[in-house]
Design a protein around this motif. Structure first.
Motif, PDB file in Angstrom:
ATOM      1  N   ARG A 108      46.160   9.958  47.415  1.00 47.06           N
ATOM      2  CA  ARG A 108      45.470   9.459  48.613  1.00 47.06           C
ATOM      3  C   ARG A 108      45.944  10.299  49.794  1.00 47.06           C
ATOM      4  O   ARG A 108      46.743   9.861  50.626  1.00 47.06           O
ATOM      5  CB  ARG A 108      45.755   7.974  48.800  1.00 47.06           C
ATOM      6  N   LEU A 109      45.437  11.529  49.842  1.00 46.39           N
ATOM      7  CA  LEU A 109      45.980  12.519  50.764  1.00 46.39           C
ATOM      8  C   LEU A 109      45.686  12.194  52.223  1.00 46.39           C
ATOM      9  O   LEU A 109      46.508  12.469  53.097  1.00 46.39           O
ATOM     10  CB  LEU A 109      45.441  13.904  50.409  1.00 46.39           C
ATOM     11  N   LYS A 110      44.532  11.631  52.497  1.00 48.60           N
ATOM     12  CA  LYS A 110      44.220  11.259  53.885  1.00 48.60           C
ATOM     13  C   LYS A 110      45.193  10.205  54.396  1.00 48.60           C
ATOM     14  O   LYS A 110      45.688  10.298  55.525  1.00 48.60           O
ATOM     15  CB  LYS A 110      42.792  10.730  53.968  1.00 48.60           C
ATOM     16  N   GLU A 111      45.466   9.192  53.557  1.00 46.58           N
ATOM     17  CA  GLU A 111      46.395   8.133  53.949  1.00 46.58           C
ATOM     18  C   GLU A 111      47.816   8.678  54.088  1.00 46.58           C
ATOM     19  O   GLU A 111      48.549   8.308  55.014  1.00 46.58           O
ATOM     20  CB  GLU A 111      46.357   6.997  52.930  1.00 46.58           C
ATOM     21  N   ALA A 112      48.224   9.548  53.166  1.00 46.51           N
ATOM     22  CA  ALA A 112      49.560  10.142  53.244  1.00 46.51           C
ATOM     23  C   ALA A 112      49.704  10.976  54.508  1.00 46.51           C
ATOM     24  O   ALA A 112      50.739  10.921  55.198  1.00 46.51           O
ATOM     25  CB  ALA A 112      49.819  10.997  52.004  1.00 46.51           C
ATOM     26  N   GLU A 113      48.682  11.753  54.824  1.00 44.21           N
ATOM     27  CA  GLU A 113      48.709  12.566  56.043  1.00 44.21           C
ATOM     28  C   GLU A 113      48.884  11.680  57.276  1.00 44.21           C
ATOM     29  O   GLU A 113      49.671  11.993  58.179  1.00 44.21           O
ATOM     30  CB  GLU A 113      47.417  13.373  56.129  1.00 44.21           C
ATOM     31  N   ARG A 114      48.170  10.551  57.310  1.00 39.69           N
ATOM     32  CA  ARG A 114      48.275   9.624  58.440  1.00 39.69           C
ATOM     33  C   ARG A 114      49.696   9.069  58.555  1.00 39.69           C
ATOM     34  O   ARG A 114      50.261   8.986  59.657  1.00 39.69           O
ATOM     35  CB  ARG A 114      47.284   8.482  58.240  1.00 39.69           C
ATOM     36  N   ASP A 115      50.305   8.699  57.410  1.00 36.16           N
ATOM     37  CA  ASP A 115      51.662   8.135  57.435  1.00 36.16           C
ATOM     38  C   ASP A 115      52.684   9.157  57.930  1.00 36.16           C
ATOM     39  O   ASP A 115      53.544   8.838  58.768  1.00 36.16           O
ATOM     40  CB  ASP A 115      52.049   7.655  56.033  1.00 36.16           C
ATOM     41  N   ARG A 216      39.379  16.856  51.807  1.00 35.88           N
ATOM     42  CA  ARG A 216      40.061  16.501  50.579  1.00 35.88           C
ATOM     43  C   ARG A 216      40.959  15.290  50.776  1.00 35.88           C
ATOM     44  O   ARG A 216      41.910  15.318  51.534  1.00 35.88           O
ATOM     45  CB  ARG A 216      40.917  17.662  50.078  1.00 35.88           C
ATOM     46  N   GLY A 217      40.619  14.231  50.083  1.00 33.82           N
ATOM     47  CA  GLY A 217      41.462  13.050  50.029  1.00 33.82           C
ATOM     48  C   GLY A 217      41.727  12.743  48.580  1.00 33.82           C
ATOM     49  O   GLY A 217      41.867  13.632  47.757  1.00 33.82           O
ATOM     50  N   GLY A 218      41.771  11.469  48.212  1.00 35.26           N
ATOM     51  CA  GLY A 218      41.964  11.123  46.824  1.00 35.26           C
ATOM     52  C   GLY A 218      40.696  11.330  46.021  1.00 35.26           C
ATOM     53  O   GLY A 218      40.673  12.045  45.033  1.00 35.26           O
TER      54      GLY A 218
END
Length: 381
Positions: A108-115, A216-218
């Motif tokens: 979940r790359l978008k969420e990880a980037e946000r964190d 690119r996300g999950g």
């Protein structure tokens, strides 16, 4: 013993028990970390569960448990523990970092980037968060390159020419040319292409257009449709789609399982093509992929085959690829098992321009052996 002395004795005794209990808890935590380092995750979790009930509800125990659950791939349980901790202490950067890592492991790359960005906003020198963000960007770039997305570029143009020769003199040479243009201004990528095929002394020109997820996300998806005016050996009409998901492991390897489907309407009949596959991106730049290839066609026997491929950097700006396929190939509306050896070289002239050379040898069952070559380019801006 006086009341004052008794009180002091009780305080000292209580402090002694507390220090002993803390020391024992630290020993358990250290042993659990040691077991986790040996990938004995279940043993580590069992050891933690045996701690005193008062410690089980504490921050240190729950945070360590969440981390080990995450490493063990028990993501739902880890996320539940982390969410409860974040609810109690929403500004804790360690908890937000751990949530970023958990999202990263699941692709979940978008969420990880946000964190990670949330941590760095308040703690710009937090190196683990900076490393995590760099890993996210690396995974995003790798998947973008593999799927043909432009990355930080808005425009991408691909083109090439190819030529085929046969072991049978009665089959004239084939040639083809193609041009593909992609535009990805925001979260979606739009593309169109034209390809000219000359086979059997006849020319078909096929046009395609499509849309896909450009960020690119999950999850990843794409749709495409095409047609060939006055088709002879190409499909009159075709459409297809792709669905996949990037999954990042703790060790840095990215797995990308995907499923593609295409519907090709030839004059000779309809062919359905289904391809489940898996691509692995390794830390050293090596990319390995494999997929099953199934064709279902009217009035013909259904066929199943497979393909494997690898890509790797071999020098500065050079990349090599090679693979083998034993799978059905559709030509003129008929799918026949074809054994193929293929490979190629890519030279990255600059950040904006790549040059490609591809070679293949196809052995079409009871039909012909074809040797083909293709030169092409990729330009991004």
């Amino acid at each position: 013993m006086t009341p004052s002395a008794l009180k002091s004795f009780i305080i000292a005794l209580s402090l002694t028990f507390t220090l002993a209990e803390t020391a024992l808890a630290n020993q358990v935590n250290d042993r659990a970390m040691e077991l986790a380092g040996q990938q004995k995750f279940d043993e580590a979790l069992v050891l933690l569960s045996q701690q005193d009930s008062a410690l089980v509800t504490g921050y240190e125990h729950r945070f360590l448990k969440a981390r080990i659950l995450s490493w063990a791939g028990k993501y739902a349980q880890a996320e539940s523990v982390l969410n409860s901790l974040i609810a109690e202490d929403p500004d804790n950067p360690d908890l937000r970092l751990a949530m970023g890592n958990l999202n990263y492991y699941q692709g979940r790359l978008k969420e990880a980037e946000r964190d990670y960005q949330q941590v760095l906003k308040d703690y710009p020198d937090y190196q683990d968060a900076r490393n995590g963000l760099a890993n996210v960007r690396k995974a995003q770039d790798a998947a973008q390159r593999d799927l043909g997305f432009a990355g930080d570029h808005v425009w991408r143009i691909d083109g090439g020419v190819g030529l085929s020769d046969f072991d049978r003199d009665d089959i004239p040479e084939w040639d083809d040319q193609f041009l593909r243009v992609e535009y990805s201004p925001h979260s979606l990528a739009y593309h169109g292409s034209a390809q000219r095929y000359k086979r059997f002394g006849i020319t078909d020109i096929e046009f395609k257009a499509g849309i896909a997820d450009a960020v690119r996300g999950g999850w990843d998806w794409g749709l495409e449709a095409g047609f060939t005016p006055n088709a002879t050996f190409r499909p009159d009409f075709n459409f297809g789609g792709r669905l996949g998901r990037a999954i990042q492991t703790q060790k840095g390897t990215t797995f990308y399982p995907q499923l593609t489907y295409s519907y090709d309407d030839y004059a000779a009949g309809v062919i359905h093509n289904i391809q489940p596959g898996l691509t692995s991106y390794l830390d050293n730049g090596l990319v390995l992929s494999g997929r099953l290839i199934a064709t279902l066609q009217e009035a013909e026997k259904d066929q199943l085959g497979w393909l494997i491929e690898g890509r790797a950097p071999i020098a500065d700006r050079w990349q090599i690829r090679a693979g083998y396929a034993n799978a059905p190939e559709a030509i003129d509306g008929i799918a026949i098992t074809t054994k193929s050896f293929f490979g190629g070289l890519t030279y990255m002239v600059s950040d904006d321009l790549d040059l490609h050379l591809n070679l293949a040898r196809d052995d079409r069952e009871d039909s012909f052996v074809r040797t083909s070559g293709n030169v092409g380019f990729t330009y991004k801006r």
